[in-house]
Enzyme design. Structure first.
Site, PDB file in Angstrom:
ATOM      1  N   SER A   1      33.441 -55.519  42.294  1.00  0.00           N
ATOM      2  CA  SER A   1      32.954 -54.373  41.529  1.00  0.00           C
ATOM      3  C   SER A   1      34.079 -53.775  40.680  1.00  0.00           C
ATOM      4  O   SER A   1      35.270 -54.047  40.894  1.00  0.00           O
ATOM      5  CB  SER A   1      32.398 -53.302  42.468  1.00  0.00           C
ATOM      6  OG  SER A   1      33.440 -52.765  43.270  1.00  0.00           O
ATOM      7  N   HIS A   2      33.699 -52.914  39.727  1.00  0.00           N
ATOM      8  CA  HIS A   2      34.697 -52.246  38.896  1.00  0.00           C
ATOM      9  C   HIS A   2      35.724 -51.488  39.728  1.00  0.00           C
ATOM     10  O   HIS A   2      36.920 -51.500  39.435  1.00  0.00           O
ATOM     11  CB  HIS A   2      34.009 -51.258  37.942  1.00  0.00           C
ATOM     12  CG  HIS A   2      33.266 -51.920  36.821  1.00  0.00           C
ATOM     13  ND1 HIS A   2      32.236 -51.306  36.159  1.00  0.00           N
ATOM     14  CD2 HIS A   2      33.403 -53.139  36.250  1.00  0.00           C
ATOM     15  CE1 HIS A   2      31.779 -52.111  35.212  1.00  0.00           C
ATOM     16  NE2 HIS A   2      32.463 -53.229  35.251  1.00  0.00           N
ATOM     17  N   ALA A   3      35.243 -50.814  40.791  1.00  0.00           N
ATOM     18  CA  ALA A   3      36.157 -50.022  41.615  1.00  0.00           C
ATOM     19  C   ALA A   3      37.244 -50.895  42.212  1.00  0.00           C
ATOM     20  O   ALA A   3      38.425 -50.533  42.226  1.00  0.00           O
ATOM     21  CB  ALA A   3      35.387 -49.306  42.721  1.00  0.00           C
TER      22      ALA A   3
END
Length: 408
Positions: A350-352
């Site tokens: 994910s982006h995180a």
């Protein structure tokens, strides 16, 4: 003002569009579209004064009639379908900076006027607080905008191809459109596809999905009998892995790939160089208070800071470990000061997780109810390599605070 996607190059259309143009030319399944190149952005903003109000000034710009006409013609050549309008900035999707989730993108956009508004919003997103924070020191900024046929995905997700050809391709997948996976609002199914085609999978409980309804995006509950079912079968996972290896060969190195299954076939939506290798799947866990998905390498001990939304941002202090439901891209400035991050949903691709890699801080993802199971101001240790969170009060050991890891 318009460049066909098949002709796009990074120097004029940004890394995202340039990569997809190269994949189209190589015969890979990329939704067709076009690009509003850097030149159009520079022409639109050339008379604007630099300064802190640049974002608002761009948002207030009238879109040129010539650009709206050009967009209408290009959309007509595609059959005037709903489209995805996505950023393709000069410093985005490079080997040094992913800019994962830092700029705005829009799905289910229809008509030249609406697309023109979305293009202008992408331009302005170069100057949001999160993007300004992320791009510190990046030099001259410019924004091209990618417009592609929108896909109503049955399932979608992210894939990492390995640097070592003997390592597996890693895939994360969930039902519906991809922002649920890349944005970390669901915990996805995880797959490993070995070189011999063997598939290993770890299924998640997928409660929600994102889909297009007309010109809107709608989040809905996944039917109960589908929540624990695999979002990909092994054959499709194998096909995606084969595509991933072809993409890596075309692009000349390991790739972070966004994909979708629509109409029963796989499509490639994005490919960028891997900026940090995610942690390996753990084979065992030591005793710990909580266990989740290892999201970004490293160990940190610090004060747990429960952050449920933007109104809590001011409570975060340098060296805190951020504990949150998920991390929206607007939260990126917090990752610059945090010692680590723990989320209730999300996967390693994910982006995180990607931004945590780039900031050199550990991340543990997908721990259900973490914001209620951990307590504000408690001292915790997180291990982002194996995916554990330990409450130091319960173990009675460990330092009160470890230095924040240095950025690689």
């Amino acid at each position: 003002m318009i460049v066909p996607l098949r002709s796009a190059a990074a120097g004029t259309c940004g890394g995202k569009a340039g990569a997809l143009g190269a994949l189209l030319r190589a015969g890979l399944p990329v939704p067709d579209g076009f690009v509003v190149p850097f030149a159009a952005y520079r022409a639109a903003v050339r008379d604007l004064a630099p300064g802190p109000d640049r974002r608002r000034a761009i948002e207030a710009l009238p879109v040129q009639a010539a650009l709206i006409d050009a967009l209408g013609q290009a959309l007509g050549e595609l059959g005037d379908p709903p489209v995805a309008v996505r950023s393709s900035a000069a410093h985005e999707d490079t080997g040094q900076m992913s800019a994962a989730g830092q700029h705005d993108s829009f799905l289910a956009v229809r008509g030249a006027g609406a697309v023109a508004d979305a293009v202008r919003a992408c331009w302005a997103s170069l100057f949001t607080p999160r993007a300004v924070d992320y791009h510190q020191g990046a030099g001259d900024l410019a924004m091209a905008v990618l417009v592609q046929r929108h896909l109503d995905a049955e399932a979608s997700g992210v894939m990492f191809t390995p640097a070592d050809p003997h390592d597996p391709v890693r895939i994360e997948a969930s039902w519906g459109l991809g922002p649920s996976v890349v944005g970390g609002t669901v915990t996805p199914d995880a797959y490993r596809v070995a070189g011999d085609g063997t598939v290993t999978r770890a299924l998640a409980h997928k409660r929600t999905r994102l889909d297009r309804r007309g010109d809107r995006l709608v989040t809905s509950d996944v039917p109960a009998d589908a929540r624990d079912q695999p979002s990909l079968d092994d054959v499709t996972a194998g096909l995606l892995a084969e595509l991933g290896n072809q993409i890596a060969a075309v692009r000349g190195g390991p790739q972070d790939v966004e994909w979708a299954i629509a109409g029963g076939r796989p499509w490639i939506l994005q490919a960028r160089p891997v900026t940090a290798t995610p942690p390996a799947w753990p084979t065992h866990h030591p005793p710990a208070t909580l266990t989740g998905t290892p999201g970004s390498h490293g160990i940190a001990t610090g004060t747990a800071r429960i952050i449920r939304g933007p109104r809590d941002f001011a409570r975060a202090r340098p060296g805190d470990i951020i504990v949150c439901p998920f991390t929206d891209p607007a939260w990126t400035p917090l990752l610059r000061i945090a010692a680590g991050v723990v989320t209730e949903t999300g996967g390693v691709l994910s982006h995180a997780a990607i931004v945590a890699h780039e900031h050199g801080i550990p991340a543990v993802l997908g721990i259900p109810d973490a914001t209620s199971r951990l307590h504000d101001d408690s001292t915790i240790t997180i291990d982002g390599t194996i995916g554990t969170v330990t409450d130091r009060k319960e173990t009675g050991s460990g330092p009160a605070r470890a230095p924040r890891p240095t950025r690689p």
